[in-house]
Design a protein around this motif. Structure first.
Motif, PDB file in Angstrom:
ATOM      1  N   LEU A  38       1.222  -1.009   0.487  1.00 18.22           N
ATOM      2  CA  LEU A  38       0.136  -0.149   0.277  1.00 18.22           C
ATOM      3  C   LEU A  38       0.669   1.411  -0.029  1.00 18.22           C
ATOM      4  O   LEU A  38       0.354   2.034  -0.507  1.00 18.22           O
ATOM      5  CB  LEU A  38      -0.922  -0.132   0.863  1.00 18.22           C
ATOM      6  CG  LEU A  38      -1.824   1.720   1.147  1.00 18.22           C
ATOM      7  CD1 LEU A  38      -2.707   0.978   0.238  1.00 18.22           C
ATOM      8  CD2 LEU A  38      -2.692   1.022   2.850  1.00 18.22           C
ATOM      9  N   ILE A  39       1.933   1.425   0.758  1.00 17.95           N
ATOM     10  CA  ILE A  39       2.867   2.125   1.019  1.00 17.95           C
ATOM     11  C   ILE A  39       3.555   2.848  -0.438  1.00 17.95           C
ATOM     12  O   ILE A  39       3.110   4.115  -0.876  1.00 17.95           O
ATOM     13  CB  ILE A  39       3.547   2.613   1.656  1.00 17.95           C
ATOM     14  CG1 ILE A  39       3.457   2.190   3.484  1.00 17.95           C
ATOM     15  CG2 ILE A  39       4.892   3.231   1.790  1.00 17.95           C
ATOM     16  CD1 ILE A  39       4.062   1.812   4.521  1.00 17.95           C
ATOM     17  N   ALA A  40       3.659   1.235  -1.365  1.00 19.41           N
ATOM     18  CA  ALA A  40       4.060   1.439  -2.502  1.00 19.41           C
ATOM     19  C   ALA A  40       3.391   2.029  -3.444  1.00 19.41           C
ATOM     20  O   ALA A  40       3.590   2.796  -4.496  1.00 19.41           O
ATOM     21  CB  ALA A  40       4.618   0.068  -3.344  1.00 19.41           C
ATOM     22  N   ALA A  41       2.173   1.606  -3.376  1.00 21.76           N
ATOM     23  CA  ALA A  41       1.326   2.321  -4.594  1.00 21.76           C
ATOM     24  C   ALA A  41       0.835   3.425  -3.806  1.00 21.76           C
ATOM     25  O   ALA A  41       0.366   4.278  -4.972  1.00 21.76           O
ATOM     26  CB  ALA A  41      -0.303   1.541  -4.394  1.00 21.76           C
ATOM     27  N   LEU A  42       1.284   3.965  -2.654  1.00 18.95           N
ATOM     28  CA  LEU A  42       0.268   6.102  -2.289  1.00 18.95           C
ATOM     29  C   LEU A  42       1.972   6.220  -3.378  1.00 18.95           C
ATOM     30  O   LEU A  42       1.439   7.708  -4.027  1.00 18.95           O
ATOM     31  CB  LEU A  42       1.017   5.909  -1.179  1.00 18.95           C
ATOM     32  CG  LEU A  42      -0.524   5.103  -0.263  1.00 18.95           C
ATOM     33  CD1 LEU A  42      -0.549   5.627   1.154  1.00 18.95           C
ATOM     34  CD2 LEU A  42      -2.378   6.003  -0.633  1.00 18.95           C
ATOM     35  N   ALA A  43       3.174   5.748  -3.476  1.00 24.21           N
ATOM     36  CA  ALA A  43       4.196   6.735  -4.084  1.00 24.21           C
ATOM     37  C   ALA A  43       4.267   6.682  -4.827  1.00 24.21           C
ATOM     38  O   ALA A  43       5.708   7.455  -6.052  1.00 24.21           O
ATOM     39  CB  ALA A  43       5.271   6.710  -3.387  1.00 24.21           C
ATOM     40  N   PRO A  48      10.339   8.623  -7.371  1.00 29.75           N
ATOM     41  CA  PRO A  48      10.454   7.856  -8.315  1.00 29.75           C
ATOM     42  C   PRO A  48      10.704   6.375  -8.329  1.00 29.75           C
ATOM     43  O   PRO A  48      10.948   5.807  -6.697  1.00 29.75           O
ATOM     44  CB  PRO A  48      12.334   8.787  -8.676  1.00 29.75           C
ATOM     45  CG  PRO A  48      12.048   9.601  -7.613  1.00 29.75           C
ATOM     46  CD  PRO A  48      10.323   9.792  -6.851  1.00 29.75           C
ATOM     47  N   LYS A  49      10.062   6.187  -9.468  1.00 30.59           N
ATOM     48  CA  LYS A  49       9.787   4.546  -9.287  1.00 30.59           C
ATOM     49  C   LYS A  49      11.264   3.045  -9.117  1.00 30.59           C
ATOM     50  O   LYS A  49      10.802   2.602  -8.437  1.00 30.59           O
ATOM     51  CB  LYS A  49       9.221   4.211 -10.720  1.00 30.59           C
ATOM     52  CG  LYS A  49       7.858   4.584 -11.195  1.00 30.59           C
ATOM     53  CD  LYS A  49       7.816   4.138 -12.127  1.00 30.59           C
ATOM     54  CE  LYS A  49       5.785   4.702 -12.875  1.00 30.59           C
ATOM     55  NZ  LYS A  49       5.753   6.041 -12.852  1.00 30.59           N
ATOM     56  N   ALA A  50      12.144   3.750  -9.180  1.00 29.55           N
ATOM     57  CA  ALA A  50      13.156   3.306  -9.191  1.00 29.55           C
ATOM     58  C   ALA A  50      13.201   3.074  -7.355  1.00 29.55           C
ATOM     59  O   ALA A  50      13.573   2.103  -6.289  1.00 29.55           O
ATOM     60  CB  ALA A  50      14.811   3.997  -9.120  1.00 29.55           C
ATOM     61  N   ILE A  51      13.500   4.160  -6.854  1.00 33.94           N
ATOM     62  CA  ILE A  51      13.195   4.485  -5.403  1.00 33.94           C
ATOM     63  C   ILE A  51      12.374   3.595  -4.588  1.00 33.94           C
ATOM     64  O   ILE A  51      12.274   2.356  -3.595  1.00 33.94           O
ATOM     65  CB  ILE A  51      12.984   5.385  -4.802  1.00 33.94           C
ATOM     66  CG1 ILE A  51      14.668   6.516  -5.212  1.00 33.94           C
ATOM     67  CG2 ILE A  51      13.258   5.672  -3.564  1.00 33.94           C
ATOM     68  CD1 ILE A  51      14.420   8.147  -4.957  1.00 33.94           C
ATOM     69  N   VAL A  52      11.250   3.412  -5.372  1.00 34.86           N
ATOM     70  CA  VAL A  52       9.695   3.549  -4.820  1.00 34.86           C
ATOM     71  C   VAL A  52      10.247   1.969  -4.735  1.00 34.86           C
ATOM     72  O   VAL A  52      10.225   0.818  -3.821  1.00 34.86           O
ATOM     73  CB  VAL A  52       8.329   3.341  -5.377  1.00 34.86           C
ATOM     74  CG1 VAL A  52       7.150   2.536  -4.628  1.00 34.86           C
ATOM     75  CG2 VAL A  52       8.389   4.872  -5.049  1.00 34.86           C
ATOM     76  N   LEU A 103       9.918   6.799   4.167  1.00 37.17           N
ATOM     77  CA  LEU A 103       9.716   7.943   4.119  1.00 37.17           C
ATOM     78  C   LEU A 103      10.709   9.171   3.764  1.00 37.17           C
ATOM     79  O   LEU A 103      10.697  10.037   3.169  1.00 37.17           O
ATOM     80  CB  LEU A 103      10.224   8.375   5.419  1.00 37.17           C
ATOM     81  CG  LEU A 103       9.691   7.888   7.269  1.00 37.17           C
ATOM     82  CD1 LEU A 103       9.981   8.714   8.014  1.00 37.17           C
ATOM     83  CD2 LEU A 103       7.904   8.737   7.168  1.00 37.17           C
ATOM     84  N   MET A 104      11.317   8.702   2.234  1.00 35.03           N
ATOM     85  CA  MET A 104      12.273   9.013   1.895  1.00 35.03           C
ATOM     86  C   MET A 104      11.537   9.223   0.232  1.00 35.03           C
ATOM     87  O   MET A 104      11.661  10.898  -0.851  1.00 35.03           O
ATOM     88  CB  MET A 104      13.481   7.798   0.292  1.00 35.03           C
ATOM     89  CG  MET A 104      14.620   7.644   1.438  1.00 35.03           C
ATOM     90  SD  MET A 104      16.059   6.706   0.401  1.00 35.03           S
ATOM     91  CE  MET A 104      14.752   5.501   0.258  1.00 35.03           C
ATOM     92  N   VAL A 105      10.185   9.358  -0.015  1.00 35.53           N
ATOM     93  CA  VAL A 105       8.888   9.077  -0.389  1.00 35.53           C
ATOM     94  C   VAL A 105       8.340  10.833   0.020  1.00 35.53           C
ATOM     95  O   VAL A 105       8.132  11.344  -1.393  1.00 35.53           O
ATOM     96  CB  VAL A 105       8.471   8.437  -1.383  1.00 35.53           C
ATOM     97  CG1 VAL A 105       9.195   7.334  -1.739  1.00 35.53           C
ATOM     98  CG2 VAL A 105       7.422   7.565   0.465  1.00 35.53           C
ATOM     99  N   PHE A 106       8.773  11.068   0.976  1.00 44.06           N
ATOM    100  CA  PHE A 106       7.513  12.306   1.534  1.00 44.06           C
ATOM    101  C   PHE A 106       7.607  13.198   1.141  1.00 44.06           C
ATOM    102  O   PHE A 106       6.764  13.854   0.134  1.00 44.06           O
ATOM    103  CB  PHE A 106       8.452  12.246   3.153  1.00 44.06           C
ATOM    104  CG  PHE A 106       6.913  12.075   4.201  1.00 44.06           C
ATOM    105  CD1 PHE A 106       6.573  12.833   4.653  1.00 44.06           C
ATOM    106  CD2 PHE A 106       6.353  11.197   3.980  1.00 44.06           C
ATOM    107  CE1 PHE A 106       5.618  12.431   5.563  1.00 44.06           C
ATOM    108  CE2 PHE A 106       5.391  10.528   4.875  1.00 44.06           C
ATOM    109  CZ  PHE A 106       5.347  11.260   5.900  1.00 44.06           C
ATOM    110  N   PRO A 107       8.792  13.675   0.430  1.00 44.22           N
ATOM    111  CA  PRO A 107       9.089  15.529  -0.768  1.00 44.22           C
ATOM    112  C   PRO A 107       7.986  15.153  -2.428  1.00 44.22           C
ATOM    113  O   PRO A 107       7.788  15.773  -2.461  1.00 44.22           O
ATOM    114  CB  PRO A 107      10.475  15.215  -0.086  1.00 44.22           C
ATOM    115  CG  PRO A 107      11.112  14.322   0.243  1.00 44.22           C
ATOM    116  CD  PRO A 107      10.180  13.045   0.408  1.00 44.22           C
ATOM    117  N   PHE A 108       8.417  14.322  -2.038  1.00 45.76           N
ATOM    118  CA  PHE A 108       7.567  13.856  -3.472  1.00 45.76           C
ATOM    119  C   PHE A 108       5.736  13.558  -3.636  1.00 45.76           C
ATOM    120  O   PHE A 108       4.964  13.409  -4.493  1.00 45.76           O
ATOM    121  CB  PHE A 108       7.998  12.530  -4.690  1.00 45.76           C
ATOM    122  CG  PHE A 108       8.972  12.150  -4.953  1.00 45.76           C
ATOM    123  CD1 PHE A 108      10.096  13.411  -5.292  1.00 45.76           C
ATOM    124  CD2 PHE A 108      10.352  11.685  -4.173  1.00 45.76           C
ATOM    125  CE1 PHE A 108      12.164  13.354  -5.334  1.00 45.76           C
ATOM    126  CE2 PHE A 108      11.658  12.069  -3.350  1.00 45.76           C
ATOM    127  CZ  PHE A 108      12.259  12.907  -4.704  1.00 45.76           C
TER     128      PHE A 108
END
Length: 581
Positions: A38-43, A48-52, A103-108
């Motif tokens: 679910l977290i991966a789907a939210l981001a 960036p898909k590579a990070i997720v 949490l690295m995806v928070f800024p995005f």
């Protein structure tokens, strides 16, 4: 300083925690895998898909690794539970750090996705309280790497589309909630440890109770063996004394000597009665009295008890009556029923000074009813419940031994419960006592019409008796008494010697010890004599009333007596045995 007991309890608690982690390891993935996806789907659409994708794969890999290690940690580290817990803490820390990397995806991602992301992470932290049983190192190693970065990020992250206070406000709220979770984890840990302590104490208590039960069973078996041995070993010398005493009384001696012999005989009979009573109550306490239901003729049983007590009634100038007898088949334990009635009759005669005692039989509502009625001193109503208690005697504060031990009615009460008999007592001071025994209606079988057999008057000098006993004193005592009766007596100490004696002088009656120990395991006296002398009456003398001989054939005419045997009992048994031939 820790005591050995404290160290042992701590060691066991750590082992229990490893068992819990092993059980929970298989359940955690069912909640964590959907959360990761679910977290991966939210981001996915914003970051960036590579990070997720990289984070999701790393989180799933750590989750599987943790599951593989924890699923068997309780068996691998059973003897080193602290090492297993340390490994679990490191796995939780790695797991927490990997989850915090999301949490690295928070800024995005937008504010709504951030809020949902935060809720998922805090929900996982809350669930960790249960999966770790609040064990603080385990909980903090997972939750702290997640909660603390959340506090920092929300406190510093700008929210251009919302009020400026929302970020810091959420940071404070997360910090407060994290503090609350720590407090809940401590409480959960205390409850878990207390629960484990209670279960350990219960297990220890159960172990002690089992040990106590085993000891009680061993004591009961020991008591049972003692009672079986005492029934024979204690009765044997009294039996011998009783026979010699009866023989002495019958001898032609001077009046003074005859009085001494009579007093001695009375003392022996009193000792025998008290021994019987003590052994009976001990066996009832130990629960070793067996119930053996048989069909008997009530007429025969009551008549025998009447004949047994008529002499003691005459010695006190009392009338002893028997009424309402008929030949009726009753299904009950004859030995226990006989013991009940014998105690009641003996008690009634003992406490009656004038008038008499009646033994009555009737049928009431399809239930056999036996009554013992006396004209004795009676029992006050306030004392009637107490007389069935052990060692309670009415009007005997001086503990006069001639009045017994106060156990007769206590034995009666317990025996009636064993064979399902209702007992009813009615008494008035100065007017006597009536005790009714109501047998179950199911015990009533059928009526027979055989006439009452009158026992023959015997010419004792013509009766040939073979006495078999491996105890020399008892053998000598029994033969002496029979010789005083003018019988022709042959003696034997074993089955083989008894067969030889029977060939020399064929007996009219065989009188043998039921506990014969002749070192002839392959020879059963009753079996042998039934084969070679099938119509020979046999009288067995046993150490206890409920001794059951091994019968090779039910057709053998057999009567069993209990030691010590009185002269009246012996002559009655010989008459009965010869009447059956």
């Amino acid at each position: 300083m820790n005591t050995p007991i404290d160290n042992t309890a701590s060691f066991a608690a750590k082992q229990e925690m490893l068992h819990l982690l092993a059980r929970q390891s298989g359940r955690v993935p069912f909640g964590k895998i959907p959360a990761i996806l679910l977290i991966a789907a939210l981001a996915w659409m914003s970051a960036p898909k590579a990070i997720v994708a990289g984070w999701a794969c790393a989180a799933l890999a750590v989750l599987m690794l943790r599951w593989l290690i924890l699923s068997r940690i309780d068996t691998h580290f059973l003897d080193r539970p602290q090492t297993g817990l340390n490994l679990s803490v490191w796995l939780s820390l790695i797991n927490g750090l990997v989850m915090a990397c999301s949490l690295m995806v928070f800024p995005f991602i937008p504010e709504v996705e951030r809020a949902v992301h935060t809720l998922i992470l805090m929900g996982l932290c809350t669930g960790a309280i249960a999966t770790t049983a609040g064990h603080l190192p385990l909980f903090l190693s997972y939750a702290a790497p997640i909660a603390l970065p959340l506090v920092i990020i929300w406190g510093s992250l700008a929210t251009p589309n919302q009020a400026e206070w929302i970020g810091p406000g959420l940071a404070v709220l997360i910090a407060m909630f994290f503090g609350l979770m720590i407090s809940l984890a401590r409480d959960t840990s205390r409850l878990y440890l207390r629960s484990f302590q209670i279960r350990s104490e219960q297990s220890e208590l159960n172990s002690k109770l089992q040990q106590a039960l085993n000891q009680a069973e061993m004591a009961s078996h020991t008591k049972t063996r003692f009672l079986a041995s005492a029934s024979h070993d204690l009765r044997q010398p009294i039996h011998t004394l009783s026979l010699f005493s009866a023989a002495l009384i019958r001898r032609d001696i001077d009046t003074k000597s005859k009085q001494i012999a009579s007093h001695m005989d009375n003392a022996i009979q009193a000792l025998a009665a008290q021994l019987d009573t003590l052994l009976d109550i001990s066996k009832l306490e130990a629960g070793v009295v067996d119930v053996n239901i048989k069909t008997i003729d009530i007429h025969t049983l009551l008549s025998r008890l009447f004949e047994e007590h008529i002499q003691s009634a005459r010695q006190k100038n009392l009338h002893l009556g028997i009424n309402g007898l008929e030949h009726l088949d009753i299904s009950t334990d004859p030995i226990l029923l006989e013991r009940i009635i014998r105690n009641l009759l003996s008690n009634a005669i003992k406490y009656t000074d004038k008038g008499g005692v009646d033994l009555n039989f009737s049928i009431e509502d399809r239930r056999p009813c036996i009554e013992v009625i006396d004209s004795g001193q009676g029992i006050p109503s306030e004392e009637q419940a107490k007389i069935f208690e052990e060692f309670y005697q009415l009007n005997n504060p001086e503990r006069n031994r001639s009045k017994g031990l106060g156990l007769g009615l206590a034995i009666v009460k317990r025996l009636t419960k064993l064979i399902d008999i209702d007992i009813d007592l009615r008494s008035s001071p100065g007017k006597g006592t009536r005790i009714r025994l109501l047998l179950p209606s199911s015990s009533l079988q059928s009526v027979t019409h055989a006439p009452r057999e009158e026992l023959p008057q015997l010419a004792w000098q013509n009766i040939k008796v073979l006495v078999v006993d491996d105890e020399a004193d008892a053998l000598q005592a029994m033969s002496t008494l029979l010789q005083e009766l003018s019988c022709q007596v042959s003696c034997a100490h074993s089955t083989q010697s008894a067969l030889k004696a029977a060939r020399v002088t064929p007996p009219d009656v065989l009188l043998a010890d039921v506990d014969l120990n002749s070192h002839e395991p392959d020879l059963n006296l009753i079996d042998v004599f039934h084969t070679q002398h099938p119509s020979l009456p046999i009288i067995l003398v046993g150490g206890q009333a409920d001794t059951q001989p091994t019968l090779g054939a039910e057709a053998t005419p057999l009567i069993q007596l209990q030691k010590p045997v009185t002269l009246e009992t012996l002559t009655q048994a010989i008459r009965q045995s010869l009447a059956k031939v």
